[in-house]
Design a protein around this motif. Sequence first.
Motif, mmCIF file in Angstrom:
data_model
loop_
_atom_site.group_PDB
_atom_site.id
_atom_site.type_symbol
_atom_site.label_atom_id
_atom_site.label_comp_id
_atom_site.label_asym_id
_atom_site.label_seq_id
_atom_site.Cartn_x
_atom_site.Cartn_y
_atom_site.Cartn_z
ATOM 1 N N ARG A 38 0.828 -1.216 0.000
ATOM 2 C CA ARG A 38 0.000 0.000 0.000
ATOM 3 C C ARG A 38 0.853 1.252 0.000
ATOM 4 O O ARG A 38 0.380 2.334 -0.367
ATOM 5 N N PHE A 49 2.154 3.930 -11.560
ATOM 6 C CA PHE A 49 1.142 2.896 -11.773
ATOM 7 C C PHE A 49 0.335 3.193 -13.038
ATOM 8 O O PHE A 49 0.025 2.281 -13.821
ATOM 9 N N GLU A 87 -16.107 3.332 -5.067
ATOM 10 C CA GLU A 87 -14.955 2.567 -5.565
ATOM 11 C C GLU A 87 -13.846 2.586 -4.523
ATOM 12 O O GLU A 87 -13.402 3.645 -4.058
ATOM 13 N N GLY A 89 -10.064 2.100 -3.725
ATOM 14 C CA GLY A 89 -8.796 2.120 -4.465
ATOM 15 C C GLY A 89 -9.030 2.587 -5.885
ATOM 16 O O GLY A 89 -8.765 1.864 -6.847
ATOM 17 N N LYS A 95 -11.673 3.885 -15.042
ATOM 18 C CA LYS A 95 -12.582 2.747 -15.228
ATOM 19 C C LYS A 95 -13.968 3.079 -14.686
ATOM 20 O O LYS A 95 -14.977 2.712 -15.277
ATOM 21 N N ILE A 116 -6.054 5.714 -0.377
ATOM 22 C CA ILE A 116 -5.091 6.302 0.559
ATOM 23 C C ILE A 116 -4.234 7.355 -0.127
ATOM 24 O O ILE A 116 -3.524 8.094 0.548
ATOM 25 N N SER A 117 -4.283 7.406 -1.446
ATOM 26 C CA SER A 117 -3.431 8.345 -2.175
ATOM 27 C C SER A 117 -4.202 9.623 -2.504
ATOM 28 O O SER A 117 -5.226 9.580 -3.204
ATOM 29 N N ALA A 141 -8.534 7.337 2.867
ATOM 30 C CA ALA A 141 -8.550 6.351 3.958
ATOM 31 C C ALA A 141 -8.239 4.977 3.401
ATOM 32 O O ALA A 141 -8.383 4.738 2.206
ATOM 33 N N ASN A 168 -7.136 -5.584 -7.229
ATOM 34 C CA ASN A 168 -6.604 -5.127 -5.936
ATOM 35 C C ASN A 168 -6.695 -6.217 -4.870
ATOM 36 O O ASN A 168 -5.854 -6.282 -3.972
#
Length: 326
Positions: A38, A49, A87, A89, A95, A116-117, A141, A168
């Motif tokens: 993560r 990514f 969604e 992640g 998508k 989290i990003s 989160a 994921n």
Amino acid sequence: MTASAGLPHPASDDEARQEFAADVRRGLLLRPRQLQARYFYDALGSQLFEAICRLPWYRIPRAERVLLAEHAAAIGVRLPELTTLVELGCGSGAKLALFVERLQRARPLRVRLVDISAAALELSARTLGRFSDVSVVGHRAPFVPGLRAAVARRPVQGSMLVLFLGSNLGNFHPPRAAAFLREVADCLRPGDGFLLGADLVKPEAELLLAYGDPIGVTAAFNKNLLARVNRELGGDFDLGAFDHVPRWNAAAARMESHLVSRTDQIVHVPAADLTVSLCSGESIWTESSYKYEPEGLAAMGADAGLVCRDQWIEPAARFALTLFTR
Ligand SMILES: C[S@@+](CC[C@H](N)C(=O)[O-])C[C@H]1O[C@@H](n2cnc3c(N)ncnc32)[C@H](O)[C@@H]1O
């Protein structure tokens, strides 16, 4: 995008850094040494990514896009009261935007993004900004706390679809994957859905190329984890002293990404109060990507209390999209 408030994890950048330091310390003291996947996704890692997703050898994104485009309408028919999409992640949100575009809907949609990003949340909120009848809220989160925060604010009316795409799930070891599916199921009401995109077992040669591309983007993505430890925790990893090594573990049905030390070396990470001696050839295991069989995915859902309603498979890349309901 509206930002979510009152989230349990982490309360501040300082707490996030302390958590990162504690996880780095714990992971690098384990044998084999480990760093959690993560932490790949800082601003640079999220961009890398996105670059991986453009590589011809990493076929997951294109296969999943084909399935989402083809079957969004059918999913809408299965969930006629759908008003909320969450969604977990979200990455770039590309998508989800495709899915929203193809979903036939009679009413406005609420979209909740969990990641989290911060970079991923910003990018996906921009991507979804083009729909005038879609309201977007981001939750910075981890997956489950973010989902719980989204669920706490959902309206009484209408149903919800939780999307977990990009395989994921494969980053979780099986007991964690089973627990995660139960946690998701617990957040659903009868009539809600869970859409899972997961990569299937395929020939080893294809997997090795997907996780070790000849251009070196995947290697950069993996090494950025060490760069992040250097940037945020004051570490002194010499990135040139590590090789990115993808391995197929057939017995466990998982791809593993390793950073293998080229030499005997000592690394310091001051913010984690850590000094590590690595031998030549010793590995830091950074990621697992489990691969599945279609029936196994349905069975994992059933064990979590979910009912498999549909499953679509992209045969060339071997990727499955499975729709569960509660
Ligand atoms: C492999 S990318 C997939 C992105 C997108 N779903 C796709 O399919 O292209 C994983 C995303 O999940 C986020 N992520 C990874 N671990 C997470 C965690 N434990 N909690 C919340 N988000 C996480 C990353 O920041 C990243 O945006």
